[in-house]
Design an enzyme around this catalytic site. Sequence first.
Site, PDB file in Angstrom:
ATOM      1  N   ASN A 168       0.845  -1.196   0.000  1.00 50.57           N
ATOM      2  CA  ASN A 168       0.000   0.000   0.000  1.00 50.57           C
ATOM      3  C   ASN A 168       0.881   1.247   0.000  1.00 50.57           C
ATOM      4  O   ASN A 168       1.938   1.268   0.612  1.00 50.57           O
ATOM      5  CB  ASN A 168      -0.916   0.048   1.217  1.00 50.57           C
ATOM      6  CG  ASN A 168      -1.935   1.169   1.069  1.00 50.57           C
ATOM      7  OD1 ASN A 168      -2.811   1.087   0.216  1.00 50.57           O
ATOM      8  ND2 ASN A 168      -1.796   2.232   1.846  1.00 50.57           N
ATOM      9  N   TYR A 172       0.183  10.133   4.264  1.00 47.16           N
ATOM     10  CA  TYR A 172      -0.244  10.406   5.635  1.00 47.16           C
ATOM     11  C   TYR A 172       0.806  11.325   6.252  1.00 47.16           C
ATOM     12  O   TYR A 172       1.994  10.974   6.271  1.00 47.16           O
ATOM     13  CB  TYR A 172      -0.314   9.117   6.464  1.00 47.16           C
ATOM     14  CG  TYR A 172      -0.936   7.912   5.769  1.00 47.16           C
ATOM     15  CD1 TYR A 172      -2.266   7.913   5.361  1.00 47.16           C
ATOM     16  CD2 TYR A 172      -0.176   6.751   5.548  1.00 47.16           C
ATOM     17  CE1 TYR A 172      -2.831   6.793   4.751  1.00 47.16           C
ATOM     18  CE2 TYR A 172      -0.732   5.632   4.942  1.00 47.16           C
ATOM     19  CZ  TYR A 172      -2.053   5.653   4.537  1.00 47.16           C
ATOM     20  OH  TYR A 172      -2.603   4.550   3.936  1.00 47.16           O
ATOM     21  N   ARG A 173       0.370  12.442   6.766  1.00 51.73           N
ATOM     22  CA  ARG A 173       1.323  13.422   7.298  1.00 51.73           C
ATOM     23  C   ARG A 173       2.148  12.831   8.449  1.00 51.73           C
ATOM     24  O   ARG A 173       1.678  11.924   9.157  1.00 51.73           O
ATOM     25  CB  ARG A 173       0.580  14.650   7.795  1.00 51.73           C
ATOM     26  CG  ARG A 173      -0.163  14.382   9.082  1.00 51.73           C
ATOM     27  CD  ARG A 173      -0.834  15.632   9.616  1.00 51.73           C
ATOM     28  NE  ARG A 173      -1.388  15.386  10.921  1.00 51.73           N
ATOM     29  CZ  ARG A 173      -2.639  15.683  11.266  1.00 51.73           C
ATOM     30  NH1 ARG A 173      -3.477  16.212  10.387  1.00 51.73           N
ATOM     31  NH2 ARG A 173      -3.062  15.449  12.492  1.00 51.73           N
ATOM     32  N   TRP A 186      -1.881   7.862   9.971  1.00 56.50           N
ATOM     33  CA  TRP A 186      -2.849   7.184   9.105  1.00 56.50           C
ATOM     34  C   TRP A 186      -4.149   7.114   9.870  1.00 56.50           C
ATOM     35  O   TRP A 186      -4.205   6.616  10.983  1.00 56.50           O
ATOM     36  CB  TRP A 186      -2.359   5.825   8.613  1.00 56.50           C
ATOM     37  CG  TRP A 186      -1.669   4.938   9.591  1.00 56.50           C
ATOM     38  CD1 TRP A 186      -2.053   4.639  10.863  1.00 56.50           C
ATOM     39  CD2 TRP A 186      -0.471   4.193   9.359  1.00 56.50           C
ATOM     40  NE1 TRP A 186      -1.188   3.763  11.436  1.00 56.50           N
ATOM     41  CE2 TRP A 186      -0.205   3.468  10.539  1.00 56.50           C
ATOM     42  CE3 TRP A 186       0.391   4.057   8.259  1.00 56.50           C
ATOM     43  CZ2 TRP A 186       0.902   2.625  10.650  1.00 56.50           C
ATOM     44  CZ3 TRP A 186       1.482   3.223   8.386  1.00 56.50           C
ATOM     45  CH2 TRP A 186       1.729   2.524   9.564  1.00 56.50           C
ATOM     46  N   GLU A 234      -1.129   1.090  -5.433  1.00 57.31           N
ATOM     47  CA  GLU A 234      -1.164   2.447  -5.985  1.00 57.31           C
ATOM     48  C   GLU A 234      -0.088   2.640  -7.055  1.00 57.31           C
ATOM     49  O   GLU A 234      -0.239   3.473  -7.954  1.00 57.31           O
ATOM     50  CB  GLU A 234      -0.965   3.486  -4.877  1.00 57.31           C
ATOM     51  CG  GLU A 234      -2.205   3.780  -4.030  1.00 57.31           C
ATOM     52  CD  GLU A 234      -2.461   2.783  -2.900  1.00 57.31           C
ATOM     53  OE1 GLU A 234      -1.685   1.812  -2.760  1.00 57.31           O
ATOM     54  OE2 GLU A 234      -3.441   2.980  -2.153  1.00 57.31           O
ATOM     55  N   ASP A 283      -5.292  22.015   9.303  1.00 57.35           N
ATOM     56  CA  ASP A 283      -5.647  21.023   8.298  1.00 57.35           C
ATOM     57  C   ASP A 283      -6.420  21.588   7.116  1.00 57.35           C
ATOM     58  O   ASP A 283      -6.716  22.770   7.065  1.00 57.35           O
ATOM     59  CB  ASP A 283      -6.428  19.879   8.977  1.00 57.35           C
ATOM     60  CG  ASP A 283      -5.905  18.528   8.535  1.00 57.35           C
ATOM     61  OD1 ASP A 283      -5.784  18.319   7.312  1.00 57.35           O
ATOM     62  OD2 ASP A 283      -5.621  17.698   9.405  1.00 57.35           O
TER      63      ASP A 283
END
Length: 483
Positions: A168, A172-173, A186, A234, A283
Amino acid sequence: MAYRDLREFIRRLEKEGELKRISQEVDPVLEVSEITDRVTKAGGPALLFEKPKGSRHPLLINMLGTKRRVNLALEVNELEEVAARIRSYIDFQSPQGLMEKLKMLPKLAEIGAFFPKTVKDGPCKEVVRKNGFSLSEFPIQQCWPQDGGRFITWPLVITRNPETGKRNVGVYRMQVYDDRSTGMHWQTQKHGAEHFRRARSRHGDGKLEVAVAIGSDPATCLAGILPVPPDLDEMLFAGFLRKEPVEMVPCETVDLEVPANAEIVLEGYVSLGEMRREGPFGDHTGFYSLEGDYPVFRVTSMTHRKDPIYLGTLVGPPPQDDYFIGHAIERIFLPVMKMQYPEIADIAMPAEGIFHNLMIVAIRKSYPGHARKIMSAIWSLGQAMFTKVIVVVDHDVDVQNFREVVWKSLCAIDPERDIQFVKGPVDTLDHAARMQDFGSKMGIDATRKWPSEGFTRGWPDEIVMSPEVKGRIAAIWGSLGLK
Ligand SMILES: Cc1cc2nc3c(=O)[nH]c(=O)nc-3n(C[C@H](O)[C@H](O)[C@H](O)COP(=O)(O)O)c2cc1C
Ligand SMILES: [Mn+2]
């Protein structure tokens, strides 16, 4: 020809007048954000900060902050070209359901040869460092004043499903805690989090290997954000987008592969027994996401190019470049959605709805209750499950014209009758939900109501001037002295 790497894309942006170099020293703590925010909101260029304060490496930001740059990234004139390619690859007949259709993509790729290709070496290995390195070498941003620290904002986080072995890649920051550890944000419904849970259920005190690539060719960077089904790689999708396989190179210290063209690679692991406070972080909702407990990523080795370019992005009050990324995803996946639900004429997610808050859907209504069926469909569709408000209108409403949507949908509803509430998973970033990750969602059936739905009054026609009169007036318009 696909872009070989990030720097080839930078050269192209520069040639197209879509990139500005900033040679003055600017601090990645807050100052880069203020400049980027102004530029993005003005529809301006990508920015290459050549002298970010405290780092020897340049910082690229606002890479995809206009529709034109997204098109350049995907090497198309319009996103519809990508949508058309997807349509041409999906079998209309055999697979049942959207997920099955998406899962067919690997099979389809056999004919297209988009599978990632393992290579022995690559530019990301120009410098291999197992000792004496620090994340502080990079111009990692602190985006907003109340942020909990510096955050890596565009990492391609690579893990392997401990049960199926499938890769995967998710963005994710990562909050930097110190020289060699970060948070791993995540969210609970994301695939990285699922890998973490599965690994933990097998050996709660063990580790999950993680590799992080920062900066790659634009399609590969984009692929980490795509909402593809679990266990669909991906990197295969990246290969499809760039029409050439992504070359992957094995990591030095973990059993994972990373894009060979990456600028920077962090190798390491997440301990399965450790959680730490993460956030707050300004955000893409335009608000700070609150602190929460997330796993910790420990970097055990780092590889990079000789002169790595650090890629970041800015999220904050919309629109930012994630709006253009999200819009591309919406257009690319619309044909897949339409194949499963052919009644969908179009969808729109306005920037101010930050994706999960508002989706407007136009349908060709065929039976009583059809609008509510579509709401249920969307709430069951991958990350569209997060959609807080769905507005369903008839197909003759232009969902891209938000004024028309507000006008016509408000005219079409009897609120008590036409609003549907459901409870279920909501976006982690939804700070208004009754609790994190769980809350309610609302669907508004703004279609014309039918007698078969219990509406027995007449429904009025929309006001439209007759074409004859329009023609007569057009002919004399110039002589009236009006503008
Ligand atoms: C700039 C940016 C930052 C993101 N940060 C996060 C994040 O911190 N946590 C998260 O779960 N998703 C984040 N996302 C969304 C995920 O990348 C996206 O949901 C992706 O599809 C997740 O991949 P997955 O389905 O393989 O889990 C971010 C997206 C963008 C564009
Ligand atoms: Mn995934």
